[in-house]
Design an enzyme around this catalytic site. Structure first.
Site, short mmCIF file in Angstrom:
data_model
loop_
_atom_site.label_atom_id
_atom_site.label_comp_id
_atom_site.label_asym_id
_atom_site.label_seq_id
_atom_site.Cartn_x
_atom_site.Cartn_y
_atom_site.Cartn_z
N TYR A 95 -3.81 -1.56 -17.09
CA TYR A 95 -4.30 -2.86 -17.51
C TYR A 95 -3.19 -3.90 -17.40
O TYR A 95 -2.04 -3.62 -17.73
CB TYR A 95 -4.79 -2.83 -18.97
N LYS A 107 -0.39 -3.37 -8.72
CA LYS A 107 0.12 -2.60 -7.59
C LYS A 107 1.39 -1.86 -7.98
O LYS A 107 1.57 -0.69 -7.65
CB LYS A 107 0.37 -3.53 -6.40
N GLU A 134 -16.16 -4.48 -10.04
CA GLU A 134 -16.04 -4.58 -8.59
C GLU A 134 -14.63 -4.91 -8.11
O GLU A 134 -14.18 -4.41 -7.09
CB GLU A 134 -17.05 -5.60 -8.06
N TYR A 140 -8.70 -0.39 -5.76
CA TYR A 140 -8.39 1.03 -5.57
C TYR A 140 -8.76 1.50 -4.15
O TYR A 140 -8.02 2.28 -3.55
CB TYR A 140 -9.07 1.90 -6.63
#
Length: 169
Positions: A95, A107, A134, A140
């Protein structure tokens, strides 16, 4: 940007950022009752202290301009939320506070998880992501994860579906 492993002394800061980021992410999609029930169960200080002292789990804060901007939780072995085997590492939580999103911090946290998995000689890394998130699913997929299953996630007593996404290392 720096990443630091959390210790037991970080439990109150971990609780604060956990509640803040989870609420920012999910408050518009869930009733206050279900959200609060989840927050009380998952992020109470005693629960977080148990997780912080579990040898199979690790937490990391990411700092941006010396401020805690987000966090990562990884699990191996029997700490994984699903039985994925000893060759797997789970990213249970990743998070970043809304005001720090779009700075590449997610990232960096994901790269940290991959680094941990490689050091521990894991063959795959996996996570659960809400089927309606979404942006996270796209992130991912861009990082090489593929949907390999699904499992139930409970927000209070509201059953929701998380997609299980896996990346082979």
């Amino acid at each position: 940007m720096t990443i630091k492993k959390c210790t037991l002394e970080d439990s109150l800061n971990l609780q604060a950022i956990s509640v803040e980021t989870f609420t920012e992410t999910f408050k518009d999609h869930n009733s206050p009752e279900h959200l609060n029930a989840y927050l009380e169960r998952a992020y109470n200080v005693n629960q977080l202290k148990q997780e912080l002292t579990n040898q199979s789990s690790q937490f990391f804060f990411v700092y941006y301009n010396q401020e805690v901007a987000g966090y990562l939780k990884t699990n191996t072995g029997d700490a994984q939320s699903e039985a994925m085997g000893d060759d797997s590492l789970e990213v249970e939580r990743i998070y970043v506070k809304k005001k720090f999103q779009k700075h590449g911090l997610g990232k960096h946290l994901l790269n940290k998880a991959v680094e941990i998995a490689k050091v521990q000689k894991k063959e795959k890394i996996w996570l659960g992501v809400w089927e309606e998130n979404e942006n996270a699913i796209a992130f991912y997929k861009k990082k090489g994860f593929l949907q390999t299953g699904a499992h139930s996630f409970y927000m209070g007593d509201d059953e929701q579906v998380d997609l299980i996404m896996t990346k082979i290392l």
